[in-house]
Design a protein around this motif. Structure first.
Motif, PDB file in Angstrom:
ATOM      1  N   GLY A  42     -73.586 -31.287 -17.413  1.00 14.41           N
ATOM      2  CA  GLY A  42     -74.796 -30.541 -17.082  1.00 14.41           C
ATOM      3  C   GLY A  42     -75.929 -30.705 -18.076  1.00 14.41           C
ATOM      4  N   ALA A  43     -75.628 -30.598 -19.357  1.00 13.61           N
ATOM      5  CA  ALA A  43     -76.683 -30.750 -20.358  1.00 13.61           C
ATOM      6  C   ALA A  43     -77.253 -32.159 -20.325  1.00 13.61           C
ATOM      7  CB  ALA A  43     -76.141 -30.413 -21.752  1.00 13.61           C
ATOM      8  N   THR A  44     -76.383 -33.157 -20.153  1.00 14.49           N
ATOM      9  CA  THR A  44     -76.855 -34.544 -20.107  1.00 14.49           C
ATOM     10  C   THR A  44     -77.756 -34.786 -18.910  1.00 14.49           C
ATOM     11  OG1 THR A  44     -74.818 -35.310 -21.185  1.00 14.49           O
ATOM     12  CG2 THR A  44     -76.136 -36.960 -20.061  1.00 14.49           C
ATOM     13  N   VAL A  45     -77.325 -34.353 -17.726  1.00 12.69           N
ATOM     14  CA  VAL A  45     -78.125 -34.631 -16.536  1.00 12.69           C
ATOM     15  C   VAL A  45     -79.454 -33.884 -16.593  1.00 12.69           C
ATOM     16  CG1 VAL A  45     -77.259 -32.806 -14.968  1.00 12.69           C
ATOM     17  CG2 VAL A  45     -77.908 -35.041 -14.050  1.00 12.69           C
ATOM     18  N   ALA A  46     -79.465 -32.667 -17.129  1.00 19.69           N
ATOM     19  CA  ALA A  46     -80.720 -31.923 -17.262  1.00 19.69           C
ATOM     20  C   ALA A  46     -81.687 -32.649 -18.192  1.00 19.69           C
ATOM     21  CB  ALA A  46     -80.429 -30.512 -17.787  1.00 19.69           C
ATOM     22  N   ARG A  47     -81.173 -33.120 -19.320  1.00 19.32           N
ATOM     23  CA  ARG A  47     -82.048 -33.805 -20.282  1.00 19.32           C
ATOM     24  C   ARG A  47     -82.588 -35.105 -19.706  1.00 19.32           C
ATOM     25  NH1 ARG A  47     -82.657 -37.302 -24.607  1.00 19.32           N
ATOM     26  NH2 ARG A  47     -80.636 -38.333 -24.365  1.00 19.32           N
ATOM     27  N   TYR A  48     -81.721 -35.888 -19.039  1.00 20.39           N
ATOM     28  CA  TYR A  48     -82.171 -37.182 -18.515  1.00 20.39           C
ATOM     29  C   TYR A  48     -83.188 -37.015 -17.391  1.00 20.39           C
ATOM     30  CZ  TYR A  48     -79.383 -40.445 -21.221  1.00 20.39           C
ATOM     31  OH  TYR A  48     -78.883 -41.222 -22.245  1.00 20.39           O
ATOM     32  N   ILE A  49     -82.977 -36.069 -16.497  1.00 20.15           N
ATOM     33  CA  ILE A  49     -83.955 -35.888 -15.412  1.00 20.15           C
ATOM     34  C   ILE A  49     -85.275 -35.411 -15.974  1.00 20.15           C
ATOM     35  CG2 ILE A  49     -84.508 -34.539 -13.359  1.00 20.15           C
ATOM     36  CD1 ILE A  49     -81.526 -34.532 -12.680  1.00 20.15           C
ATOM     37  N   ALA A  50     -85.235 -34.430 -16.875  1.00 19.97           N
ATOM     38  CA  ALA A  50     -86.479 -33.930 -17.470  1.00 19.97           C
ATOM     39  C   ALA A  50     -87.183 -35.012 -18.269  1.00 19.97           C
ATOM     40  CB  ALA A  50     -86.176 -32.720 -18.349  1.00 19.97           C
ATOM     41  N   ASN A  51     -86.420 -35.784 -19.029  1.00 25.25           N
ATOM     42  CA  ASN A  51     -87.005 -36.784 -19.919  1.00 25.25           C
ATOM     43  C   ASN A  51     -87.581 -37.965 -19.155  1.00 25.25           C
ATOM     44  OD1 ASN A  51     -87.384 -37.635 -22.748  1.00 25.25           O
ATOM     45  ND2 ASN A  51     -86.015 -39.306 -22.194  1.00 25.25           N
ATOM     46  N   ASP A  52     -86.933 -38.337 -18.049  1.00 23.51           N
ATOM     47  CA  ASP A  52     -87.298 -39.574 -17.363  1.00 23.51           C
ATOM     48  C   ASP A  52     -88.240 -39.377 -16.176  1.00 23.51           C
ATOM     49  OD1 ASP A  52     -85.584 -40.717 -19.147  1.00 23.51           O
ATOM     50  OD2 ASP A  52     -83.952 -41.065 -17.727  1.00 23.51           O
ATOM     51  N   SER A  53     -88.552 -38.128 -15.835  1.00 24.27           N
ATOM     52  CA  SER A  53     -89.349 -37.908 -14.621  1.00 24.27           C
ATOM     53  C   SER A  53     -90.836 -37.785 -14.898  1.00 24.27           C
ATOM     54  CB  SER A  53     -88.872 -36.639 -13.903  1.00 24.27           C
ATOM     55  OG  SER A  53     -89.115 -35.493 -14.698  1.00 24.27           O
ATOM     56  N   ASN A  54     -91.242 -37.914 -16.167  1.00 26.44           N
ATOM     57  CA  ASN A  54     -92.667 -37.858 -16.525  1.00 26.44           C
ATOM     58  C   ASN A  54     -93.352 -36.599 -15.995  1.00 26.44           C
ATOM     59  OD1 ASN A  54     -92.712 -40.412 -17.884  1.00 26.44           O
ATOM     60  ND2 ASN A  54     -92.669 -41.411 -15.878  1.00 26.44           N
ATOM     61  N   GLY A  55     -92.636 -35.496 -16.036  1.00 24.14           N
ATOM     62  CA  GLY A  55     -93.218 -34.223 -15.622  1.00 24.14           C
ATOM     63  C   GLY A  55     -93.265 -33.991 -14.137  1.00 24.14           C
ATOM     64  N   GLU A  56     -92.694 -34.909 -13.347  1.00 25.01           N
ATOM     65  CA  GLU A  56     -92.765 -34.782 -11.891  1.00 25.01           C
ATOM     66  C   GLU A  56     -91.713 -33.833 -11.322  1.00 25.01           C
ATOM     67  OE1 GLU A  56     -93.661 -38.475  -9.588  1.00 25.01           O
ATOM     68  OE2 GLU A  56     -93.178 -39.445 -11.498  1.00 25.01           O
ATOM     69  N   ILE A  57     -90.670 -33.511 -12.108  1.00 25.60           N
ATOM     70  CA  ILE A  57     -89.572 -32.669 -11.631  1.00 25.60           C
ATOM     71  C   ILE A  57     -89.394 -31.487 -12.570  1.00 25.60           C
ATOM     72  CG2 ILE A  57     -87.099 -32.560 -11.114  1.00 25.60           C
ATOM     73  CD1 ILE A  57     -87.189 -35.590 -10.596  1.00 25.60           C
ATOM     74  N   SER A  58     -89.254 -30.301 -12.003  1.00 21.38           N
ATOM     75  CA  SER A  58     -88.944 -29.104 -12.775  1.00 21.38           C
ATOM     76  C   SER A  58     -87.427 -28.965 -12.852  1.00 21.38           C
ATOM     77  CB  SER A  58     -89.552 -27.870 -12.094  1.00 21.38           C
ATOM     78  OG  SER A  58     -89.175 -26.696 -12.780  1.00 21.38           O
ATOM     79  N   VAL A  59     -86.882 -28.861 -14.071  1.00 25.47           N
ATOM     80  CA  VAL A  59     -85.438 -28.800 -14.281  1.00 25.47           C
ATOM     81  C   VAL A  59     -85.065 -27.435 -14.852  1.00 25.47           C
ATOM     82  CG1 VAL A  59     -83.437 -29.822 -15.424  1.00 25.47           C
ATOM     83  CG2 VAL A  59     -85.360 -31.275 -14.715  1.00 25.47           C
ATOM     84  N   ILE A  60     -84.151 -26.761 -14.177  1.00 25.49           N
ATOM     85  CA  ILE A  60     -83.646 -25.459 -14.623  1.00 25.49           C
ATOM     86  C   ILE A  60     -82.158 -25.606 -14.909  1.00 25.49           C
ATOM     87  CG2 ILE A  60     -83.366 -23.016 -14.062  1.00 25.49           C
ATOM     88  CD1 ILE A  60     -85.570 -23.398 -11.922  1.00 25.49           C
ATOM     89  N   ASN A 333     -70.403 -37.342 -19.069  1.00 25.50           N
ATOM     90  CA  ASN A 333     -71.663 -37.869 -19.591  1.00 25.50           C
ATOM     91  C   ASN A 333     -72.074 -39.132 -18.841  1.00 25.50           C
ATOM     92  OD1 ASN A 333     -72.778 -39.976 -21.863  1.00 25.50           O
ATOM     93  ND2 ASN A 333     -73.645 -37.931 -22.160  1.00 25.50           N
ATOM     94  N   SER A 334     -71.115 -40.005 -18.552  1.00 20.04           N
ATOM     95  CA  SER A 334     -71.389 -41.232 -17.817  1.00 20.04           C
ATOM     96  C   SER A 334     -71.817 -40.931 -16.381  1.00 20.04           C
ATOM     97  CB  SER A 334     -70.135 -42.111 -17.830  1.00 20.04           C
ATOM     98  OG  SER A 334     -70.331 -43.316 -17.124  1.00 20.04           O
ATOM     99  N   GLN A 335     -71.115 -40.018 -15.738  1.00 23.02           N
ATOM    100  CA  GLN A 335     -71.474 -39.623 -14.375  1.00 23.02           C
ATOM    101  C   GLN A 335     -72.840 -38.960 -14.324  1.00 23.02           C
ATOM    102  OE1 GLN A 335     -68.175 -37.105 -13.324  1.00 23.02           O
ATOM    103  NE2 GLN A 335     -66.697 -38.754 -13.685  1.00 23.02           N
ATOM    104  N   ALA A 336     -73.177 -38.202 -15.363  1.00 21.62           N
ATOM    105  CA  ALA A 336     -74.465 -37.503 -15.406  1.00 21.62           C
ATOM    106  C   ALA A 336     -75.630 -38.483 -15.398  1.00 21.62           C
ATOM    107  CB  ALA A 336     -74.532 -36.612 -16.638  1.00 21.62           C
ATOM    108  N   LYS A 337     -75.492 -39.600 -16.089  1.00 23.13           N
ATOM    109  CA  LYS A 337     -76.579 -40.583 -16.136  1.00 23.13           C
ATOM    110  C   LYS A 337     -76.774 -41.252 -14.780  1.00 23.13           C
ATOM    111  CE  LYS A 337     -75.661 -41.350 -21.020  1.00 23.13           C
ATOM    112  NZ  LYS A 337     -75.125 -42.256 -22.051  1.00 23.13           N
ATOM    113  N   VAL A 338     -75.667 -41.545 -14.100  1.00 26.06           N
ATOM    114  CA  VAL A 338     -75.769 -42.106 -12.749  1.00 26.06           C
ATOM    115  C   VAL A 338     -76.431 -41.094 -11.818  1.00 26.06           C
ATOM    116  CG1 VAL A 338     -74.411 -42.813 -10.737  1.00 26.06           C
ATOM    117  CG2 VAL A 338     -73.820 -43.674 -13.014  1.00 26.06           C
ATOM    118  N   VAL A 343     -80.899 -38.772  -8.523  1.00 23.80           N
ATOM    119  CA  VAL A 343     -81.697 -37.600  -8.162  1.00 23.80           C
ATOM    120  C   VAL A 343     -83.174 -37.856  -8.407  1.00 23.80           C
ATOM    121  CG1 VAL A 343     -82.203 -35.214  -8.822  1.00 23.80           C
ATOM    122  CG2 VAL A 343     -79.836 -35.936  -8.435  1.00 23.80           C
ATOM    123  N   ARG A 344     -83.484 -38.445  -9.537  1.00 29.67           N
ATOM    124  CA  ARG A 344     -84.891 -38.760  -9.830  1.00 29.67           C
ATOM    125  C   ARG A 344     -85.440 -39.719  -8.784  1.00 29.67           C
ATOM    126  NH1 ARG A 344     -87.355 -42.731 -13.050  1.00 29.67           N
ATOM    127  NH2 ARG A 344     -85.294 -43.504 -13.652  1.00 29.67           N
TER     128      ARG A 344
END
Length: 421
Positions: A42-60, A333-338, A343-344
């Motif tokens: 969960g922490a990994t997927v939240a960080r990657y989506i927030a970090n890689d979406s350039n502000g286009e996605i709100s992550v909770i 962690n590996s699954q979270a990156k995929v 999702v992005r």
């Protein structure tokens, strides 16, 4: 390649730091991704989506604890190689540096039709995509005589934190020549080498502090991960201390009495001083409440970790039923990156890369005696399928074993940064 913090983090995709997002109603403003569970998945997927979406996605991110203690490396705390703060992590960097809206509350319900997650505090979060990474819960009746109400006398310590501290306190209080018992779980369960690394770390502690003590392992499984490596290590480092009873010797016919502090194996009762009961396991309860499990686990599509019953709900890590990958932090962690990439891509029409997965599980048997097992995997139509693998050899030199342990320390630093920033 020797794995360390720098090389582990080299897999991350650099992007700009985001400001803290504001929660919007679905279809009003940015799309919303709600992540339940702040562990390795969960922490990994939240960080990657927030970090890689350039502000286009709100992550909770919904996580009840303000300080998360990793189950991985918690055995080293039991052995005296770590202190509890060494495995504790907070969410400030995710919120402050990556713009993840961290909500410290329990998720208590999911309405997949309305696309809402209910919280114990009374509020509800609307989502466009929901990612569940709740870890494990226990099957209450899997060990006769044990229930969650007995966890303070016979701790499981398979969710790290206060339970781990309790087990260490009990270990420290064992009388001279006392008996430590561990009831191992049936397959599948979190971290297949975990109970046996725990035996190694308990044996290390007893060898240093209570050398005439004994360890009993009641195990319903005929074989277990890295079995030859562990058994060789126990005979080498802790001769005569560890007795394991597999199903051939009644390890599948076990009951406990928490009040009397006894363990019964195939009708033979033994008084014990500490009893670590690790029950059979299932997906964290929120997955069941969301209606995405098949009873105990949540079946997912290998290509993106989406559930078989709802393409807008994803399940990561221990809770998922995905195929050949073990239930480990590395796997989550590996699954979270995929999942983050998929999702992005679905929400922003960005590029989605082919799914690739990997896992390594390290275990410490004695000081500087580290071993590992791992594999690479690919997504097929049926499951996440193993491509190839590796395992430590029983004839490795002390220098190799020391290097393996040091590699595990580098991995821990790397995955911690990958999860929490």
């Amino acid at each position: 390649m020797k794995l360390n913090r720098r090389s582990f983090l080299s897999t991350a995709i650099a992007a700009s730091v985001l400001p803290a997002p504001i929660v919007h109603a679905s279809n009003h403003g940015r799309p919303i991704v709600v992540v339940v569970g702040g562990g390795a998945g969960g922490a990994t997927v939240a960080r990657y989506i927030a970090n890689d979406s350039n502000g286009e996605i709100s992550v909770i991110l919904v996580e009840p604890t303000r300080k998360y203690y990793t189950c991985f490396f918690s055995n080293l705390y039991l052995g005296g190689f770590k202190e509890i703060d060494d495995i504790g992590h907070t969410y400030g960097n995710l919120a402050g540096n990556y713009g993840v809206n961290v909500v410290h509350d329990w998720a208590v319900g999911v309405d997949r039709t309305a696309k809402q997650v209910s919280l114990a505090g009374g509020s509800a979060l609307t989502y466009d995509k929901l990612i569940l990474s709740p870890g494990i819960d226990f099957l209450e009746d899997s060990v006769e005589g044990w229930s969650l109400s007995a966890q303070n006398r016979m701790p499981h310590a398979y969710k790290a934190g206060s339970q781990t501290q309790l087990l260490r306190a009990q270990l420290n209080s064992m009388p001279e020549g006392g008996v430590f018992a561990l009831v191992a779980p049936p397959n599948p369960f979190r971290c297949p080498p975990g109970p046996y690394e725990r035996i190694s770390m308990v044996a290390h502690h007893l060898k240093e502090n209570n050398p005439t003590a004994k360890i009993i392992v009641a195990d319903p499984k005929e074989k277990f991960s890295k079995q030859s490596l562990f058994e060789q290590g126990w005979n080498r480092h802790y001769p005569g201390m560890v007795d394991r009873y597999g199903p051939d010797f009644g390890g599948d016919k076990v009951s406990v009495d928490p009040e009397a502090m006894t363990l019964t194996i195939d009708g033979e009762t033994t008084k014990v001083d500490v009893c670590n009961v690790i029950p059979a396991q299932k997906a964290g309860h929120i997955a069941e409440l969301a209606g995405v499990t098949d009873g105990n686990w949540a079946p997912v599509n290998a290509v993106d970790m989406s559930t078989k019953v709802d393409p807008d709900v994803y399940v990561l890590g221990d809770a998922s039923k995905q195929g050949d990958m073990p239930k480990s932090a590395f796997s989550a962690n590996s699954q979270a990156k995929v999942c983050a990439n998929a999702v992005r891509g679905a929400l922003t029409d960005s590029r989605v890369f082919p799914a690739k997965f990997s896992n390594t599980c390290w275990s410490l048997i004695e000081t500087n005696d580290g071993v590992k097992v791992g594999a690479t995997y690919e997504a097929t139509d049926e499951k996440i399928a193993k491509v190839d693998g590796f395992i430590s050899s029983t004839d490795e030199t002390p220098d190799i074993r020391k290097a393996t342990y040091e590699e595990s320390e580098g991995w821990y630093a790397g995955i911690s940064a990958d999860m929490f920033g």
